[in-house]
Design a protein around this motif. Structure first.
Motif, PDB file in Angstrom:
ATOM      1  N   UNK A 138       4.448  11.207  19.505  1.00  0.00           N
ATOM      2  CA  UNK A 138       3.741  10.385  20.486  1.00  0.00           C
ATOM      3  C   UNK A 138       3.814  11.015  21.870  1.00  0.00           C
ATOM      4  N   UNK A 139       5.035  11.373  22.271  1.00  0.00           N
ATOM      5  CA  UNK A 139       5.243  11.904  23.615  1.00  0.00           C
ATOM      6  C   UNK A 139       4.474  13.206  23.835  1.00  0.00           C
ATOM      7  N   UNK A 140       4.343  13.996  22.770  1.00  0.00           N
ATOM      8  CA  UNK A 140       3.654  15.286  22.874  1.00  0.00           C
ATOM      9  C   UNK A 140       2.167  15.172  22.553  1.00  0.00           C
ATOM     10  N   UNK A 141       1.704  13.972  22.253  1.00  0.00           N
ATOM     11  CA  UNK A 141       0.285  13.690  22.018  1.00  0.00           C
ATOM     12  C   UNK A 141      -0.315  14.662  20.993  1.00  0.00           C
ATOM     13  N   UNK A 142       0.301  14.711  19.806  1.00  0.00           N
ATOM     14  CA  UNK A 142      -0.158  15.661  18.790  1.00  0.00           C
ATOM     15  C   UNK A 142      -1.515  15.235  18.229  1.00  0.00           C
ATOM     16  N   UNK A 143      -2.273  16.215  17.791  1.00  0.00           N
ATOM     17  CA  UNK A 143      -3.544  15.932  17.122  1.00  0.00           C
ATOM     18  C   UNK A 143      -3.317  15.454  15.690  1.00  0.00           C
ATOM     19  N   UNK A 144      -2.325  16.067  15.026  1.00  0.00           N
ATOM     20  CA  UNK A 144      -1.918  15.664  13.683  1.00  0.00           C
ATOM     21  C   UNK A 144      -0.403  15.804  13.587  1.00  0.00           C
ATOM     22  N   UNK A 145       0.214  14.901  12.821  1.00  0.00           N
ATOM     23  CA  UNK A 145       1.632  15.026  12.492  1.00  0.00           C
ATOM     24  C   UNK A 145       1.745  15.243  10.984  1.00  0.00           C
ATOM     25  N   UNK A 146       2.280  16.397  10.607  1.00  0.00           N
ATOM     26  CA  UNK A 146       2.514  16.703   9.200  1.00  0.00           C
ATOM     27  C   UNK A 146       3.903  16.183   8.852  1.00  0.00           C
ATOM     28  N   UNK A 147       3.965  15.184   7.959  1.00  0.00           N
ATOM     29  CA  UNK A 147       5.249  14.545   7.670  1.00  0.00           C
ATOM     30  C   UNK A 147       5.557  14.613   6.173  1.00  0.00           C
ATOM     31  N   UNK A 148       6.692  15.216   5.890  1.00  0.00           N
ATOM     32  CA  UNK A 148       7.180  15.353   4.516  1.00  0.00           C
ATOM     33  C   UNK A 148       8.130  14.199   4.201  1.00  0.00           C
ATOM     34  N   UNK A 149       7.957  13.574   3.045  1.00  0.00           N
ATOM     35  CA  UNK A 149       8.882  12.520   2.643  1.00  0.00           C
ATOM     36  C   UNK A 149      10.276  13.103   2.413  1.00  0.00           C
ATOM     37  N   UNK A 150      11.288  12.255   2.610  1.00  0.00           N
ATOM     38  CA  UNK A 150      12.642  12.692   2.329  1.00  0.00           C
ATOM     39  C   UNK A 150      12.992  12.531   0.864  1.00  0.00           C
ATOM     40  N   UNK A 151      12.660  11.352   0.308  1.00  0.00           N
ATOM     41  CA  UNK A 151      13.001  11.049  -1.079  1.00  0.00           C
ATOM     42  C   UNK A 151      11.990  10.041  -1.606  1.00  0.00           C
ATOM     43  N   UNK A 152      11.304  10.388  -2.664  1.00  0.00           N
ATOM     44  CA  UNK A 152      10.341   9.448  -3.239  1.00  0.00           C
ATOM     45  C   UNK A 152       9.088   9.358  -2.399  1.00  0.00           C
ATOM     46  N   UNK A 153       8.710   8.131  -2.050  1.00  0.00           N
ATOM     47  CA  UNK A 153       7.491   7.922  -1.285  1.00  0.00           C
ATOM     48  C   UNK A 153       7.314   6.466  -0.922  1.00  0.00           C
ATOM     49  N   UNK A 154       7.231   5.618  -1.933  1.00  0.00           N
ATOM     50  CA  UNK A 154       6.990   4.199  -1.708  1.00  0.00           C
ATOM     51  C   UNK A 154       8.005   3.591  -0.761  1.00  0.00           C
ATOM     52  N   UNK A 155       9.284   3.881  -0.987  1.00  0.00           N
ATOM     53  CA  UNK A 155      10.352   3.295  -0.174  1.00  0.00           C
ATOM     54  C   UNK A 155      10.973   4.304   0.790  1.00  0.00           C
ATOM     55  N   UNK A 156      10.332   5.442   0.948  1.00  0.00           N
ATOM     56  CA  UNK A 156      10.839   6.460   1.859  1.00  0.00           C
ATOM     57  C   UNK A 156      10.601   6.032   3.302  1.00  0.00           C
ATOM     58  N   UNK A 157      11.503   6.407   4.191  1.00  0.00           N
ATOM     59  CA  UNK A 157      11.392   6.013   5.596  1.00  0.00           C
ATOM     60  C   UNK A 157      10.065   6.451   6.218  1.00  0.00           C
ATOM     61  N   UNK A 158       9.543   7.603   5.802  1.00  0.00           N
ATOM     62  CA  UNK A 158       8.288   8.073   6.393  1.00  0.00           C
ATOM     63  C   UNK A 158       7.104   7.196   6.013  1.00  0.00           C
ATOM     64  N   UNK A 159       7.265   6.340   5.012  1.00  0.00           N
ATOM     65  CA  UNK A 159       6.131   5.523   4.562  1.00  0.00           C
ATOM     66  C   UNK A 159       5.856   4.331   5.480  1.00  0.00           C
ATOM     67  N   UNK A 160       6.563   4.267   6.611  1.00  0.00           N
ATOM     68  CA  UNK A 160       6.230   3.251   7.620  1.00  0.00           C
ATOM     69  C   UNK A 160       5.012   3.675   8.441  1.00  0.00           C
ATOM     70  N   UNK A 161       4.591   4.914   8.295  1.00  0.00           N
ATOM     71  CA  UNK A 161       3.489   5.399   9.138  1.00  0.00           C
ATOM     72  C   UNK A 161       2.265   4.513   8.951  1.00  0.00           C
ATOM     73  N   UNK A 162       1.593   4.238  10.057  1.00  0.00           N
ATOM     74  CA  UNK A 162       0.479   3.292  10.030  1.00  0.00           C
ATOM     75  C   UNK A 162      -0.857   3.999   9.861  1.00  0.00           C
ATOM     76  N   UNK A 163      -0.919   5.262  10.239  1.00  0.00           N
ATOM     77  CA  UNK A 163      -2.201   5.932  10.356  1.00  0.00           C
ATOM     78  C   UNK A 163      -2.304   7.222   9.548  1.00  0.00           C
ATOM     79  N   UNK A 164      -1.998   7.230   8.249  1.00  0.00           N
ATOM     80  CA  UNK A 164      -2.183   8.487   7.517  1.00  0.00           C
ATOM     81  C   UNK A 164      -3.665   8.825   7.414  1.00  0.00           C
ATOM     82  N   UNK A 165      -3.988  10.077   7.702  1.00  0.00           N
ATOM     83  CA  UNK A 165      -5.382  10.496   7.584  1.00  0.00           C
ATOM     84  C   UNK A 165      -5.650  11.135   6.231  1.00  0.00           C
ATOM     85  N   UNK A 166      -4.584  11.587   5.583  1.00  0.00           N
ATOM     86  CA  UNK A 166      -4.700  12.164   4.252  1.00  0.00           C
ATOM     87  C   UNK A 166      -3.327  12.133   3.593  1.00  0.00           C
TER      88      UNK A 166
END
Length: 431
Positions: A138-166
């Motif tokens: 957010x602070x760096x105003x990125x055009x895209x954030x590439x985010x890798x899950x840590x473990x799994x997907x459904x219950x992974x912490x990264x799955x809180x993201x609101x705006x996945x584009x793909x």
């Protein structure tokens, strides 16, 4: 102050360091994490995320996509795990890891909130790192954030993201069965939990079962599915220590030569998956900058080739039977039938027998060691499991609890031959 911040970070619960039997459902409660995000201003909102999951290849695909988009002039954030040395090694903007001073500043901000949490609301170190990544993007105003899950997907912490584009689904196999489930169905269900309604899904080459399962789920969620195997064709040109090259046929054009600094046929599959992501995001992109940056791309712990004490040394984080199979295939392609000396260390939940069957050949040698980790597998336990496959007279092994001594033993066993350290990213991080 950095050491204080780092100490405070490491005092948070870390499920990576729990013994397998200590896991329970409450450990993966996104509602608990969401309450923390609400308290800190919801950095998960508004970040355009390229969300990547899978059992293997997701780190490489993240790096390939991130580096390509940067080469195309985009301001890119990348969040990868696990980190090898410092937590900031997981968070990148413009190809540079997050400054440790920013980490320190964020810890100052979050620490009073962390101290005030009830035991039921306490978050993990990975969840905090995910928060930091989202805030930094957010602070760096990125055009895209590439985010890798840590473990799994459904219950992974990264799955809180609101705006996945793909969403990107890298190859799925049986892993972390105590957490994700003991069947491939349950594991695939967890991984595919990142798929969102009407959001495109790039599906890396998979087993027939996972491919069919993925297509069915995407259909249910009205998510366009792009199966890489059906739409892209490759022809391998060269396999060398200075790069693997291939010809690529995409749905819209022919690329006569793509050269990768990342070595192995599996990295070619990862590159084609990354190319499919680029096709979805930027259909008319110029391939020249992408080809240039990929030709020199390197990643710690992914067939990382170096010279150590004038010896050829490969560090690879392979820790599943399939990743061990891919590692062995690359070693055979580059070294032919030359014997390999392995330094191996495992965590307690790993399929040692499956890894060894795919990795070790007659004439190889093994030095077994163990990690400074709560979930370590003792070296002697690992040796006993290996001996169920390889009898004493067919495979040379040596044991030490000290990783530094393991290197010394390996150099004696290897002569002038190559040495490969593998079995865990934790081992790669300390050698």
């Amino acid at each position: 102050m950095e050491e204080t911040a780092l100490s405070a970070f490491h005092r948070l619960p870390s499920y990576d360091r729990l013994k397998t039997l200590e896991f329970h459902e409450d450990h993966f409660d996104l509602a608990r994490f969401q309450r923390f995000l609400d308290r800190v201003g919801n950095p998960e909102k508004g970040v355009p995320v390229i969300h990547i999951t899978g059992s293997k290849g997701k780190g490489s695909v993240s790096a390939l996509v991130g580096s390509a988009l940067m080469a195309l002039g985009k301001n890119i954030g990348v969040f990868m795990s696990p980190y090898l040395q410092h937590p900031t090694d997981s968070i990148f903007v413009k190809g540079r890891p997050m400054n440790k001073a920013i980490f320190d500043k964020m810890m100052r901000r979050y620490y009073p909130l962390l101290e005030a949490l009830t035991p039921q609301d306490q978050i993990t170190s990975f969840e905090l790192l995910t928060t930091m990544a989202l805030q930094h993007f957010h602070d760096e105003d990125v055009d895209f954030a590439v985010m890798e899950t840590g473990l799994g997907g459904l219950r992974d912490a990264t799955n809180v993201v609101e705006n996945p584009v793909i969403s990107v689904i890298c190859p799925i196999e049986k892993e972390h069965t105590a957490i994700l489930g003991h069947s491939l169905t349950s594991i695939a269900f967890e991984k595919l939990g990142i798929v969102r309604e009407n959001t495109p899904v790039v599906l890396a080459p998979q087993s027939d079962f996972v491919t069919d399962f993925s297509r069915t789920l995407c259909l249910q969620k009205k998510a366009p599915c792009i199966p890489v195997s059906n739409k892209y064709r490759i022809s391998i040109l060269d396999r060398r220590l200075d790069g693997y090259s291939f010809q690529l046929s995409s749905p819209t054009r022919e690329i006569p030569r793509v050269t990768l600094g990342l070595l192995g046929d599996h990295q070619i599959e990862n590159a084609v998956t990354a190319w499919a992501v680029l096709d979805q995001l930027l259909p008319e992109f110029d391939p020249a900058p992408v080809l240039d940056v990929w030709s020199t791309l390197a990643l710690p712990g992914r067939f990382e080739f170096c010279l150590k004490e004038n010896r050829e040394f490969i560090l690879d984080g392979a820790h599943t039977p399939e990743s061990a199979k891919a590692l062995r295939k690359t070693l055979d392609q580059l070294y032919g039938g030359e014997p390999i000396t392995f330094i191996l260390a495992f965590l307690e939940d790993k399929d040692v027998e499956g890894i060894i069957k795919n990795l070790v050949r007659w004439g190889d040698a093994i030095v077994l060691t163990q990690l400074d980790h709560p979930r370590l597998m003792p070296a002697r336990v690992a040796e006993a499991r290996i001996r169920t496959i390889w009898p004493n007279d067919r495979l040379s092994t040596s044991i030490t609890n000290n990783v530094s001594i393991a290197w010394q033993k390996a150099t004696k066993l290897a002569g002038k031959g190559p040495i490969c350290a593998t079995g865990s990213f934790k081992l790669v991080g300390v050698l």
